[in-house]
Design an enzyme around this catalytic site. Sequence first.
Site: not given
Length: 276
Positions: A211, A245
């Site tokens: 991210k 995830r």
Amino acid sequence: MPLAQVMGIVNRTPDSFYDRGVTFGIDEALQRCDEVVEQGASIVDVGGVKAGPGSEVSASEEADRVLPVIRAVAERHPGVTISVDTWRASVAEEAIAAGAGLINDTWAGYDPELVEVAGQFRVGYVCSHTGGAVPRTRPHRVHYDDVVASVIAETTTLAERAVSCGVPEARVFIDPTHDFGKNTFHGLELLRRIDEIVATGWPVLMALSNKDFIGETTDRPVGERLPGTLAATAWSAARGVAAFRVHEVRETVDVLRMTAAIAGTHAPLNTVRGLA
């Protein structure tokens, strides 16, 4: 305590921020599904629309992208949970008919009918937090008096609604949803205080993989964020996060096994040194 689950990401998009469309083709997507299962993923998350800004993708086009993959994975890997990454109720309903058992609603109930679909068919549901952001938008000058309190309030309210709609309580996850409606300081605060989110009692799913908040923290481009991702994963796993995830499944599984072995909740897999 069971080992945290790993959700392997399969993007049927030509413009993913991470893989840049490498699994957009159906054959490549199916090969990726087989790989993540072989590497230890118990959940396969199939998405047909890039999370960030990009070309418009209609509901019918999104369905055309994800349904063939879901059908094939259901046939090839019957013991694996198939997740569909969508904010649209119509796409989710078709995905469930094709074999999906989990709806990954990364846009926090933007379509209010989505959680009702999950309840109607009694599949799992991921409750996310976006601070009210509209799908496929990036955060801009976002502010929270207390980002952790906001995450807890929004996700647990949605979790309770999911159960009231018929979603089995054991199949509900709450997701702090890093980068969605948040800046890097918010992302770090969520990790620093993750034990408060775990303490809600709802299983926590975290999508940390590569991210932007990790990239900004380490000043690394997308392709060089794995060490930062794994550090955040180990920190979170040690504090009771239930599922992750991820893009890099094999490396994540190793981190989870090592963290659990240090905690004493899982034994090492192959112990011979100094014992023979």
